[in-house]
Design an enzyme around this catalytic site. Structure first.
Site, PDB file in Angstrom:
ATOM      1  N   ARG A  91       0.829  -1.221   0.000  1.00  0.00           N
ATOM      2  CA  ARG A  91       0.000   0.000   0.000  1.00  0.00           C
ATOM      3  C   ARG A  91       0.855   1.258   0.000  1.00  0.00           C
ATOM      4  NH1 ARG A  91      -3.596  -0.876   5.046  1.00  0.00           N
ATOM      5  NH2 ARG A  91      -1.629  -1.792   5.665  1.00  0.00           N
ATOM      6  N   ASN A 116      -6.196  -2.835   1.688  1.00  0.00           N
ATOM      7  CA  ASN A 116      -6.180  -4.292   1.730  1.00  0.00           C
ATOM      8  C   ASN A 116      -7.617  -4.781   1.746  1.00  0.00           C
ATOM      9  OD1 ASN A 116      -3.385  -4.498   1.848  1.00  0.00           O
ATOM     10  ND2 ASN A 116      -3.324  -4.687   4.065  1.00  0.00           N
TER      11      ASN A 116
END
Length: 90
Positions: A18, A36
């Site tokens: 990320r 996620n």
């Protein structure tokens, strides 16, 4: 200006994916978010110029060094949202 929903599968959680995505988005002036998913994938909403989003997608296919991307799907969204920046969602 285009907007895509991108899902990345493989070893993409717990490897800094990320934050890699956020860094590349900032470099390419991409707006949107990354998060996620409960399925173990990473989901991205990316908005920007078509060429920048294509370059961004190429980076996502590679990922950070510890990641192993198995599959990436990219779906163009019919409507543009009003993003002011790129953020990591939790």
């Amino acid at each position: 200006m285009v907007q895509y929903k991108i899902e990345i599968n493989g070893r993409v959680q717990g490897v800094g994916f990320r934050y890699f995505v956020q860094k590349k988005a900032d470099e390419l002036n991409i707006k949107g978010w990354v998060k996620n998913t409960p399925r173990g994938s990473v989901e991205v909403m990316a908005q920007g110029d078509e060429t920048d989003v294509d370059t961004f997608t190429d980076y996502l296919r590679m990922g950070p060094s510890m990641a192993r991307v198995k599959n990436l799907s990219k779906t163009q969204m019919p409507d543009l949202e009003n993003f002011s920046r790129f953020e990591v969602k939790y």
